[in-house]
Design an enzyme around this catalytic site. Structure first.
Site, mmCIF file in Angstrom:
data_model
loop_
_atom_site.group_PDB
_atom_site.id
_atom_site.type_symbol
_atom_site.label_atom_id
_atom_site.label_comp_id
_atom_site.label_asym_id
_atom_site.label_seq_id
_atom_site.Cartn_x
_atom_site.Cartn_y
_atom_site.Cartn_z
ATOM 1 N N LYS A 222 28.374 40.362 46.313
ATOM 2 C CA LYS A 222 27.129 41.004 45.862
ATOM 3 C C LYS A 222 26.599 41.944 46.944
ATOM 4 O O LYS A 222 26.171 43.058 46.661
ATOM 5 C CB LYS A 222 26.064 39.942 45.558
ATOM 6 C CG LYS A 222 26.386 39.068 44.362
ATOM 7 C CD LYS A 222 25.240 38.115 44.076
ATOM 8 C CE LYS A 222 25.651 37.067 43.076
ATOM 9 N NZ LYS A 222 24.688 35.982 42.938
ATOM 10 N N HIS B 137 55.989 28.462 28.473
ATOM 11 C CA HIS B 137 56.942 29.566 28.345
ATOM 12 C C HIS B 137 56.633 30.694 29.317
ATOM 13 O O HIS B 137 57.210 31.774 29.223
ATOM 14 C CB HIS B 137 56.963 30.056 26.897
ATOM 15 C CG HIS B 137 57.422 28.981 25.954
ATOM 16 N ND1 HIS B 137 58.708 28.919 25.455
ATOM 17 C CD2 HIS B 137 56.776 27.885 25.477
ATOM 18 C CE1 HIS B 137 58.818 27.846 24.687
ATOM 19 N NE2 HIS B 137 57.657 27.198 24.692
ATOM 20 N N GLU C 98 33.552 26.084 42.634
ATOM 21 C CA GLU C 98 32.317 26.428 43.341
ATOM 22 C C GLU C 98 31.774 25.247 44.137
ATOM 23 O O GLU C 98 31.087 25.423 45.131
ATOM 24 C CB GLU C 98 31.255 26.893 42.325
ATOM 25 C CG GLU C 98 30.837 28.324 42.531
ATOM 26 C CD GLU C 98 29.799 28.807 41.540
ATOM 27 O OE1 GLU C 98 29.777 30.023 41.300
ATOM 28 O OE2 GLU C 98 29.021 28.017 40.996
HETATM 29 O O1 PA5 Z 1 26.778 27.981 39.408
HETATM 30 C C1 PA5 Z 1 26.102 28.916 39.785
HETATM 31 O O2 PA5 Z 1 25.109 28.738 40.490
HETATM 32 C C2 PA5 Z 1 26.429 30.337 39.385
HETATM 33 O O3 PA5 Z 1 27.588 30.432 38.649
HETATM 34 C C3 PA5 Z 1 25.307 30.902 38.557
HETATM 35 O O4 PA5 Z 1 25.133 30.102 37.423
HETATM 36 C C4 PA5 Z 1 25.584 32.331 38.133
HETATM 37 O O5 PA5 Z 1 25.761 33.120 39.255
HETATM 38 C C5 PA5 Z 1 24.455 32.871 37.298
HETATM 39 O O6 PA5 Z 1 23.248 32.788 37.980
HETATM 40 P P1 PA5 Z 1 21.869 32.999 37.265
HETATM 41 O O7 PA5 Z 1 21.719 31.960 36.217
HETATM 42 O O8 PA5 Z 1 20.856 32.876 38.346
HETATM 43 O O9 PA5 Z 1 21.894 34.387 36.651
#
Ligand code: PA5
Length: 448
Positions: A424, A310, A289
């Protein structure tokens, strides 16, 4: 006290020491920028000084909340969250738990995660499991609006209220969310849940040392003080005052960027201990990310060896030469199993009699590293003295700091995740969410 150690000698046949050293100026500059908050994403740098700034009061609050919940003699604690609001706690709890259960201390509940997928079967089977059990819920969402955890929590909230009544259910639910924004904050206020705040300036994937990770880890019976101490020590060891040559986070960032430039586009985080499977999942989110954007970035993947030798071993040895490995090597394991002698020796394993199983594992590790290097896969080695709260804390901060520096070396903003929104938008359009009318029209056209 030992520290985690980085060794990239087995990458040096592929890149030179000089090329790694040439990152010194930028690595030191970017490390300083993380602390001085002068570059991209600087409103999400709360994690940089987090370990050294956690107050005693906050730790006590987390510990007391966990104690209060545990006093209810829970069989199960359901932790609801996704991505950064899930993987850190899951990684630490799995690493510290027995391979076969996470019952550690007599009164610690089994910690189970939910809201990290939208599987109807998962939720249905979880509800069945909870029937007849004593349980509580920790709901974690920074935005407070993420669909997966919100959906799971809606279902689980109804069940827990039916089981215990609204008041007692409210005593068994803890919410971790933004200080003031989002649907979860509003709900928690209205329902009177005990809440913890996720700081504004700490993004999900960097939040394991906030209540996002700490509450679940404390409830599972683990020592959050040691976890924080490990991170705090690594914060000091990777601070801008430490020069590049001695800063393992800066060195790791430099080596992986140099390998990337050399065409090694995929990094595989390797473990030889299945307890670390979810640590790798956490690491994949952290790097994927943070760096995978603007058409750039090393693709982070992971394997559990020797199991995956394996299955994936063939590809790693002889497939496309775009890979490098980073091995999490655990120096001392917790248990002892010695290979017994067998008079008949039908399996021909008497040559191992008297050796510990970990010795065999370590030779598999060394043999694999040598074979993969010979096959064209550079190898970075991260030695961890043992799997404990303290060293997991070191490891977490090490990878976080390296990720920040590495992302800046790649010239991206390591602290945003704009690409996560695309699915989303389509999902909401397909589900005809109010406010998405235009998108719904467009997507239906596309599907004709
Ligand atoms: O790293 C990030 O920003 C995402 O993985 C969020 O943690 C994830 O989408 C969950 O978001 P939230 O805590 O707002 O529900």
């Amino acid at each position: 006290m030992e520290n985690i150690a980085l060794n990239f000698n087995r990458a040096l046949g592929f890149i030179s020491q000089e090329s790694v050293d040439s990152y010194k100026t930028q690595a030191e500059k970017y490390n300083l920028a993380l602390h001085e908050k002068t570059l991209r994403g600087n409103d999400f740098l709360g994690w940089v000084n987090l370990p050294s700034s956690i107050s005693e009061e906050h730790i006590v609050d987390v510990e007391n909340t966990a104690k209060k919940l545990l006093a209810k003699k829970l069989d199960i604690l359901v932790v609801v969250g996704i991505g950064g609001s899930y993987l850190g706690a899951k990684a630490v709890i799995d690493a510290l738990s027995s391979n076969f259960s996470n019952f550690v201390k007599g009164d610690a509940p089994h910690v189970i995660f939910a809201g990290q997928n939208i599987s109807e079967d998962y939720l249905a089977e979880l509800r069945q499991l909870l029937q007849g059990k004593e349980y509580g819920i920790v709901i974690i969402s920074k935005s407070g609006t993420t669909t997966e955890p919100a959906l799971a929590f809606r279902v689980l909230k109804k069940d827990i209220e039916e089981k215990y009544g609204k008041d007692e259910a409210g005593n068994r639910i803890i919410a971790v969310t933004d200080a003031s924004k989002g649907a979860l904050r509003q709900l928690a206020t209205e329902e009177g849940y005990k809440t913890f705040v996720i700081p504004d300036d700490v993004g999900g994937r960097f939040s394991v040392l906030t209540p996002v990770g700490l509450i679940a880890i404390a409830c599972a019976g683990f020592d959050i003080r040691q976890l924080i101490q490990g991170a705090k020590d690594m914060e000091a060891q990777t601070s801008p005052e430490v020069k590049f040559e001695d800063n393992i986070a800066a060195q790791y960032a430099a080596v992986r960027n140099e390998l990337y430039k050399d065409g090694k586009k995929i990094e595989i985080l390797v473990n030889y201990n299945p307890k670390l499977h979810y640590f790798a999942e956490w690491w994949k989110q952290l790097y994927g990310e943070s760096e995978g954007k603007e058409g750039k970035g090393i693709y982070p993947s992971s394997v559990d060896f020797s199991s995956d030798l394996h299955s994936m071993g063939q590809y790693i040895q002889e497939g496309e030469r775009t890979l490098f490995e980073t091995v999490l090597s655990i120096k001392n394991v917790d248990n002892t199993v010695v290979v017994p002698n067998d008079e008949a020796n039908l399996d021909n394993l008497n040559f191992l009699a008297g050796k510990r199983v970990d010795e065999v594992n370590k030779m598999a590790e060394l043999g694999t590293a040598l074979a993969h290097v010979d096959g064209g896969v550079p190898n970075i080695h991260v030695e961890v003295p043992q799997i404990s709260e303290y060293y997991l804390g070191q490891l977490i901060y090490f990878f976080e700091k390296a990720c920040g520096i590495s992302g800046y070396m790649l010239e991206v903003n390591p602290f945003n995740q704009p690409g996560v929104e695309a699915y989303k938008k389509n999902m909401f359009a397909l589900l005809e969410k109010p406010g998405f009318e235009e998108e719904t029209k467009k997507i239906k056209e596309k599907l004709k």
